[in-house]
Design an enzyme around this catalytic site. Structure first.
Site, PDB file in Angstrom:
ATOM      1  CB  SER A 156      35.728  37.663  33.735  1.00 29.55           C
ATOM      2  OG  SER A 156      36.139  38.949  34.119  1.00 29.55           O
ATOM      3  CG  ASP A 190      39.074  36.805  40.664  1.00 28.58           C
ATOM      4  OD1 ASP A 190      39.737  37.755  40.206  1.00 28.58           O
ATOM      5  OD2 ASP A 190      38.130  36.260  40.053  1.00 28.58           O
TER       6      ASP A 190
END
Ligand SMILES: *[C@@H]1O[C@H](CO)[C@@H](O)[C@H](O)[C@H]1NC(C)=O
Ligand SMILES: *[C@@H]1O[C@H](CO)[C@@H](O)[C@H](O)[C@H]1NC(C)=O
Ligand SMILES: *[C@@H]1O[C@H](CO)[C@@H](O)[C@H](O)[C@H]1NC(C)=O
Ligand SMILES: *[C@@H]1O[C@H](CO)[C@@H](O)[C@H](O)[C@H]1NC(C)=O
Length: 512
Positions: free
Chosen positions: A151, A429
């Site tokens: 991330s 995602d």
């Protein structure tokens, strides 16, 4: 503020160590008089180490580093260390957990929190750390150091390789949000594309319906609506619809390992798409009132109302109930007050400072013409107002009106690439639109090579390669990506050996 679907950090047998880190790596922002360093936490495992082996640094990112320890125990650090005779390290980020260069979190005291400062932390650590109990000098650049992050930390991993190539021999950037974006409305696009179609359709319809009811501006309808969802005391309509969007966070919280992830999204969808007959059957007076305010129905009013009631019941039971009965609902779900300058405010305040200054990612309703999973009342102004409310201007630091995403995007954004830098993403995602796999990138389908691995975990969500299992019970797609990661890292380490022997290496090895 309440969070929804975030797993609790695990406790563990690994011991926390601290490193004397420089408060500032930037002469333009000097440390306070008479101070130079602070204690930065890390955890490591050298039990697989073979002299000369690699060191893997996992960037803890925007959380307490302790929550990352499972990656050392049985996740990516363990997998790579065991396969290559390496050392795994979890490195806590400045301003998170217990690693603070300041004593409180006033706006001024955030002046040492930039992505660049934290990238320099990692580099300085790799060049200087002395691991307790390890008799060898394992510092960079004498040992091969490999960065790993997921991330935001994934983006840092990519930046680290590009900006400090002499420190980091290689890097794995998982779900790496290398592109900072102010208006990140695309967050919900992967959910819309990959969520159960009937559920997504019901959610879009319910969201439209609620927007229509609220836009009538009739106080009685509005208050009946809020009561219906168990949120009668949430004053602002924006806060009300924002609360309704909370279950969407559980999409990102999914993981292939049910012990790590949340299955809440599917419970939410079940509630929305299979309302009980009882819910569909009778109308109480409040429902009569709402019904009378509904816009003319398309085909099936009973079905629409049943799904609407089921949505309301779900929110009442699973979201409204998160607020303790003796607390004002505006304190739980409202957004007008952001107070607290203590270090214990870091869990909400530190990342907020980072996205307000450099990263953006404000989410809002989809633009006109695109069906929206969240209310049109959720605008950029609404989701970004925390920046001015939480950070009154200081003398030494101020939060700009709009984050300066150039601070981040100058390093390559979607197009960032480098030798021995791997990008691993998940096809479902919600952050994929901020990664090099974004449909908005110039080439979201780059060649996947051993020097520049470029992989998508099919059906994967957020950094699904970061966690692992020791018993071999990982699903096939995860086993595959872990094997591939071990494979390309071993190749990179071969290059390291060759370089030591003077026969390496850039650019000559672009094969799959
Ligand atoms: C915060 O810390 C600074 C020193 O870093 C100190 O001068 C200031 O008084 C503190 N402010 C609050 C509100 O605690
Ligand atoms: C949502 O509304 C559309 C358009 O009216 C309709 O075709 C569709 O069936 C509705 N979806 C659900 C799940 O009710
Ligand atoms: C809403 O406020 C009223 C009046 O203060 C209070 O009696 C009631 O319990 C509150 N309801 C909820 C769900 O918080
Ligand atoms: C934004 O950041 C870039 C890169 O550091 C810098 O050149 C520019 O001056 C900054 N813009 C503003 C308005 O501060």
């Amino acid at each position: 503020q309440l969070t929804f679907g975030t797993p609790a950090p695990s406790t563990t047998s690994y011991k926390a160590h601290t490193f004397d880190q420089l408060i500032s790596h930037d002469d333009a922002v000097p440390p306070p008089e008479g101070e130079t360093t602070f204690q930065q936490r890390y955890w490591f495992d050298a039990s697989f180490y073979q002299p000369g082996g690699p060191v893997y640094l996992l960037d803890g990112g925007e959380t307490d580093g302790e929550g990352r320890i499972p990656f050392l125990e049985k996740g990516i650090l363990r997998i790579l260390s065991e396969a290559t005779g390496g050392i795994g390290i979890v490195f806590e980020h400045r301003y998170y957990g217990e690693s603070f260069p300041v004593e409180n979190l006033t706006t001024d005291n955030f002046r040492y929190l930039t992505t660049m400062q934290s990238l320099q932390d990692s580099a300085y650590f790799a060049q200087n750390v002395k691991l307790p109990g390890v008799q060898y000098d394992v510092t960079a650049p004498n040992s091969p150091w490999i960065y790993y992050g997921g991330s935001y930390a994934g983006a840092k991993s990519a930046f680290a390789r590009k900006l400090f190539p002499d420190v980091w021999w290689g890097a794995i950037a998982s779900s790496a949000v290398t592109k900072a974006i102010v208006d990140y409305w695309e967050y919900h696009e992967p959910i819309r594309a990959s969520g159960p179609p009937e559920c997504i359709s019901a959610l879009i319809n319910n969201t439209n319906l609620i927007d229509t009811l609220l836009s009538a501006g009739q106080p009685l309808v509005t208050s009946t609506l809020k009561t219906f969802f168990g949120l009668p005391n949430v004053t602002l309509d924006e806060d009300f619809v924002n609360t309704l969007s909370m279950p969407l966070g559980s999409w990102q919280a999914r993981n292939w390992d049910p012990k790590v992830g949340s299955t809440e999204f599917f419970s939410f969808c079940d509630a929305l798409t299979s309302p009980s007959d009882e819910l569909a059957a009778s109308l109480n007076p409040d429902e009569e009132l709402l019904l009378s305010a509904f816009p003319p129905f398309p085909s099936d009013p009973r079905k629409t109302l049943a799904s609407f009631k089921a949505y309301a019941a779900y929110i009442q039971e699973n979201v409204a109930s998160l607020c303790p009965p003796d607390e004002d609902q505006n304190d739980c779900f409202g957004t007008d007050l952001y107070e607290g300058d203590g270090l214990d405010d870091a869990p909400w305040k530190s990342w907020t400072y980072q996205y307000c200054t450099e990263w953006g990612y404000f989410q809002r309703a989809a633009p006109e013409g695109t069906p929206s999973l969240i209310s049109q009342l959720i605008t950029l102004d609404y989701t970004s107002e925390i920046c001015s409310k939480a950070f009154p201007p200081g003398k030494l630091a101020t939060v700009p009106k709009t984050p300066n995403v150039t601070e981040i995007n100058q390093w390559g954004g979607f197009e960032l690439e480098y030798s021995r830098l791997a990008f691993i993403d998940g096809s479902e995602d919600p952050w994929i639109y901020a990664t090099p796999h974004s449909p908005n990138a110039a080439n979201p389908k780059r060649k996947d090579t051993i020097s520049k691995p470029f992989k998508v975990i099919k059906g994967g969500v957020h950094h699904w390669d970061e966690n692992g299992l020791l018993d071999g019970e990982e699903p096939a797609v995860i086993k595959k990506v872990h094997l591939e990661e071990v494979g390309f890292v071993m190749f990179w380490l071969d290059e390291w050996e060759k370089k030591k022997n003077g026969s390496c290496c850039f650019g000559s090895n672009e094969r799959i």
